[in-house]
Design a protein around this motif. Structure first.
Motif, PDB file in Angstrom:
ATOM      1  N   GLY A  48      82.405 -71.166 -23.966  1.00  0.00           N
ATOM      2  CA  GLY A  48      82.091 -70.842 -22.490  1.00  0.00           C
ATOM      3  C   GLY A  48      81.307 -69.549 -22.162  1.00  0.00           C
ATOM      4  O   GLY A  48      80.954 -69.352 -21.179  1.00  0.00           O
ATOM      5  N   GLN A  49      81.405 -68.399 -23.235  1.00  0.00           N
ATOM      6  CA  GLN A  49      80.783 -67.325 -23.026  1.00  0.00           C
ATOM      7  C   GLN A  49      79.298 -67.219 -23.786  1.00  0.00           C
ATOM      8  O   GLN A  49      78.582 -66.096 -23.767  1.00  0.00           O
ATOM      9  N   GLY A  50      79.064 -68.324 -24.282  1.00  0.00           N
ATOM     10  CA  GLY A  50      77.587 -68.278 -25.132  1.00  0.00           C
ATOM     11  C   GLY A  50      77.516 -67.758 -26.362  1.00  0.00           C
ATOM     12  O   GLY A  50      76.345 -67.633 -26.899  1.00  0.00           O
ATOM     13  N   VAL A  71      88.101 -76.267 -37.440  1.00  0.00           N
ATOM     14  CA  VAL A  71      87.785 -77.688 -36.822  1.00  0.00           C
ATOM     15  C   VAL A  71      88.292 -77.710 -35.301  1.00  0.00           C
ATOM     16  O   VAL A  71      87.436 -77.909 -34.588  1.00  0.00           O
ATOM     17  N   ALA A  72      89.386 -76.996 -35.176  1.00  0.00           N
ATOM     18  CA  ALA A  72      89.964 -77.061 -33.861  1.00  0.00           C
ATOM     19  C   ALA A  72      88.922 -76.115 -32.823  1.00  0.00           C
ATOM     20  O   ALA A  72      88.830 -76.354 -31.839  1.00  0.00           O
ATOM     21  N   TRP A  73      88.601 -74.990 -33.628  1.00  0.00           N
ATOM     22  CA  TRP A  73      87.770 -74.090 -32.851  1.00  0.00           C
ATOM     23  C   TRP A  73      86.448 -74.459 -32.613  1.00  0.00           C
ATOM     24  O   TRP A  73      86.083 -74.524 -31.472  1.00  0.00           O
ATOM     25  N   ARG A 118      91.662 -74.264 -30.673  1.00  0.00           N
ATOM     26  CA  ARG A 118      90.704 -74.978 -29.637  1.00  0.00           C
ATOM     27  C   ARG A 118      90.512 -74.487 -28.473  1.00  0.00           C
ATOM     28  O   ARG A 118      89.219 -74.395 -28.063  1.00  0.00           O
ATOM     29  N   THR A 119      91.379 -73.611 -27.913  1.00  0.00           N
ATOM     30  CA  THR A 119      91.006 -73.015 -26.655  1.00  0.00           C
ATOM     31  C   THR A 119      90.416 -71.820 -26.938  1.00  0.00           C
ATOM     32  O   THR A 119      89.251 -71.501 -25.881  1.00  0.00           O
ATOM     33  N   SER A 177      85.823 -77.671 -32.265  1.00  0.00           N
ATOM     34  CA  SER A 177      85.728 -78.770 -31.268  1.00  0.00           C
ATOM     35  C   SER A 177      85.751 -78.234 -29.906  1.00  0.00           C
ATOM     36  O   SER A 177      85.532 -78.501 -28.757  1.00  0.00           O
ATOM     37  N   GLY A 178      86.571 -77.184 -29.737  1.00  0.00           N
ATOM     38  CA  GLY A 178      86.746 -76.316 -28.364  1.00  0.00           C
ATOM     39  C   GLY A 178      85.366 -75.612 -28.082  1.00  0.00           C
ATOM     40  O   GLY A 178      84.814 -75.714 -26.893  1.00  0.00           O
ATOM     41  N   TRP A 179      84.672 -75.286 -29.039  1.00  0.00           N
ATOM     42  CA  TRP A 179      83.477 -74.651 -28.906  1.00  0.00           C
ATOM     43  C   TRP A 179      82.460 -75.409 -28.356  1.00  0.00           C
ATOM     44  O   TRP A 179      81.783 -75.253 -27.281  1.00  0.00           O
ATOM     45  N   GLN A 180      82.307 -76.682 -28.924  1.00  0.00           N
ATOM     46  CA  GLN A 180      81.501 -77.758 -28.221  1.00  0.00           C
ATOM     47  C   GLN A 180      81.658 -78.023 -26.848  1.00  0.00           C
ATOM     48  O   GLN A 180      80.533 -78.455 -26.106  1.00  0.00           O
ATOM     49  N   GLU A 181      82.936 -78.038 -26.287  1.00  0.00           N
ATOM     50  CA  GLU A 181      83.230 -78.372 -24.980  1.00  0.00           C
ATOM     51  C   GLU A 181      82.618 -77.068 -24.113  1.00  0.00           C
ATOM     52  O   GLU A 181      82.044 -77.320 -23.223  1.00  0.00           O
ATOM     53  N   GLY A 182      83.043 -75.921 -24.624  1.00  0.00           N
ATOM     54  CA  GLY A 182      82.534 -74.535 -24.004  1.00  0.00           C
ATOM     55  C   GLY A 182      81.204 -74.281 -23.755  1.00  0.00           C
ATOM     56  O   GLY A 182      80.593 -73.789 -22.801  1.00  0.00           O
TER      57      GLY A 182
END
Length: 190
Positions: free
Chosen positions: A42-44, A67-69, A34-35, A71-76
């Motif tokens: 966050g790096q586009g 799935v976790a990746w 996720r992180t 989810s984190g990507w959508q935030e970033g």
């Protein structure tokens, strides 16, 4: 001898492939997916970038928690895809991977294009100035027969430099107008 050449080529190919991997074995084992997704977003990086991680980790028999990746990507990616960041990315001359979600892509892309225009105009101006400087330096070694040609070349470059400076001014004016409009929009939403 041939064996050593082939062995060297094989070693170089192995090194090249391993240097392209996004993660090494240890990173694949301990990554908080996720992180990592949040960082990538966050790096586009585009959402398809998870496939790079899957490719790297599958070499070690480790699976990615997509799935976790994601989810984190959508935030970033939401943090990345702001008009303000679009300006920053464009002015730095970095690549736009067109990774922004539909609801943010128009604002990001417009800002990116404004910033990239400034970057491109300044780069062209700086390139022309370097070329002029090189030509002027070369004048000292120019034969009398070549002098007129070199001087004409310098004059042509100087004319191009004037046009390039105009493009810089125009792009910077567009940037200033865009930044003013962006500041007004942000003030209205607060």
């Amino acid at each position: 001898m041939r064996f050593w050449v082939l062995a060297g080529i094989g070693l170089a190919a192995t090194f090249a492939l391993s240097s392209c991997a996004t993660l090494n074995e240890e990173q694949c084992q301990v990554t908080d997916w996720r992180t990592l997704g949040q960082t990538d977003g966050g790096q586009g990086r585009p959402q398809s970038y998870v496939a790079e991680h899957q490719s790297a980790c599958s070499r070690f028999g480790i699976s990615v928690d997509a799935v976790a990746w994601t989810s984190g990507w959508q935030e970033g990616i939401k943090v990345y895809c702001t008009p303000s960041n679009g300006l920053t990315v464009g002015q730095a001359g970095r690549t736009n991977f067109n990774a922004c979600p539909a609801d943010q892509s128009a604002g990001f892309n417009e800002a990116y294009n404004v910033g990239k225009s400034v970057y491109d105009a300044r780069s062209e101006r700086d390139r022309l100035q370097r070329e002029i400087n090189t030509l002027i330096t070369a004048l000292a070694e120019t034969t009398p027969e070549e002098l007129a040609q070199k001087q004409t070349e310098i004059e042509l470059k100087r004319n191009a430099l004037v046009q390039a400076q105009f493009r810089v001014s125009s792009a910077e004016n567009a940037l200033n107008l865009f930044q003013s409009r962006l500041a007004q929009q942000q003030a209205q939403t607060q």
